[in-house]
Motif scaffolding. Sequence first.
Motif, PDB file in Angstrom:
ATOM      1  N   ASN A  64       0.812  -1.216   0.000  1.00  9.31           N
ATOM      2  CA  ASN A  64       0.000   0.000   0.000  1.00  9.31           C
ATOM      3  C   ASN A  64       0.849   1.271   0.000  1.00  9.31           C
ATOM      4  O   ASN A  64       0.327   2.368  -0.217  1.00  9.31           O
ATOM      5  CB  ASN A  64      -0.942   0.008   1.214  1.00  9.31           C
ATOM      6  N   VAL A 132     -12.857   2.416  -6.244  1.00  5.36           N
ATOM      7  CA  VAL A 132     -11.609   2.370  -5.482  1.00  5.36           C
ATOM      8  C   VAL A 132     -10.952   3.742  -5.311  1.00  5.36           C
ATOM      9  O   VAL A 132     -10.422   4.033  -4.229  1.00  5.36           O
ATOM     10  CB  VAL A 132     -10.632   1.352  -6.100  1.00  5.36           C
ATOM     11  N   GLN A 136     -10.271   4.150  -1.349  1.00  7.60           N
ATOM     12  CA  GLN A 136      -8.918   4.096  -0.787  1.00  7.60           C
ATOM     13  C   GLN A 136      -8.736   5.053   0.387  1.00  7.60           C
ATOM     14  O   GLN A 136      -7.850   4.845   1.220  1.00  7.60           O
ATOM     15  CB  GLN A 136      -7.896   4.426  -1.874  1.00  7.60           C
ATOM     16  N   SER A 141      -7.962  -1.748   2.868  1.00  5.85           N
ATOM     17  CA  SER A 141      -7.883  -2.957   2.046  1.00  5.85           C
ATOM     18  C   SER A 141      -9.256  -3.587   1.916  1.00  5.85           C
ATOM     19  O   SER A 141     -10.201  -3.226   2.622  1.00  5.85           O
ATOM     20  CB  SER A 141      -6.908  -3.967   2.662  1.00  5.85           C
ATOM     21  N   LEU A 164      -5.810  -0.964  -1.068  1.00  2.00           N
ATOM     22  CA  LEU A 164      -6.603  -0.126  -1.960  1.00  2.00           C
ATOM     23  C   LEU A 164      -5.847   1.059  -2.538  1.00  2.00           C
ATOM     24  O   LEU A 164      -6.142   1.489  -3.657  1.00  2.00           O
ATOM     25  CB  LEU A 164      -7.862   0.360  -1.231  1.00  2.00           C
ATOM     26  N   LYS A 165      -4.896   1.614  -1.812  1.00  2.00           N
ATOM     27  CA  LYS A 165      -4.116   2.709  -2.416  1.00  2.00           C
ATOM     28  C   LYS A 165      -3.297   2.183  -3.590  1.00  2.00           C
ATOM     29  O   LYS A 165      -3.176   2.847  -4.636  1.00  2.00           O
ATOM     30  CB  LYS A 165      -3.223   3.377  -1.367  1.00  2.00           C
TER      31      LYS A 165
END
Length: 258
Positions: A64, A132, A136, A141, A164-165
């Motif tokens: 991430n 997303v 994020q 996640s 997610l990032k």
Amino acid sequence: MTSAPRAGTEPFAAEGGRVGFLLSHGFTGSPASMTPWARHLAAQGHSVRVPRLPGHGTTWQDMNRTRWDDWYGELDTALTELRSHCDTVVVAGLSMGGCLALRLAEQRPGDVDAVVLVNPAVNVKRLDIKLVPLLQWVVPSMPGIGNDIKKPGQDEIGYDRTPLKALASQVTMWRQVRAALPSVTQPLLMFRSADDHVVDETSQSIILEGVSSDVAELVTLHDSFHVATLDHDAELIFGRTDAFVAEHLPSSPDREDA
């Protein structure tokens, strides 16, 4: 601080002849998904590299903190090194690795002689993925996508969570790669699993209709899920790649000496 790499996620390198293969694993995966293919290529006398992309092979939290230009940069460096002692270089990738392979073909056309894609990802239809860029900032996640493999006992040694990032960064990469697809002119071989629970069918049509390659072949895999390089059709992938390279790339010292 980055965590120690997990056992089995080591990068792979083999010194061989003047035909080189650069293989890229997928998002949240590891070199373990590509190592059998790499060993097959090395056994034939080729030079082979399978880097571990930054943020992979440790923890999803590490990933991430990485972005798509970090992953691309690792492959770009490996391509430069491989090209320094190979006359011909084939770039291949699984899932997101396929997207990264296309990016190399777009950005470095003089250094990439052919592209091989296995269930490549440049787009998805899933609504949650489209959200997303906003999600994020809300959650770190979501459930993982790893080990979509039909064959029992296989493990790509990936993450059980999707950071997610990092995923938002991948979506940004998809847009840039899609926009530049017409600049891809190299011979292209794509393998697509008929039953893939990770990447939907939209990426196939976007890529095949978008590239400018005179040679663009599609092979459907009928006995594998997403991580087909570890699945029942792995040997088919290996063999068809060998035949494709032999047919569509210039004769090399490796083959002339065989």
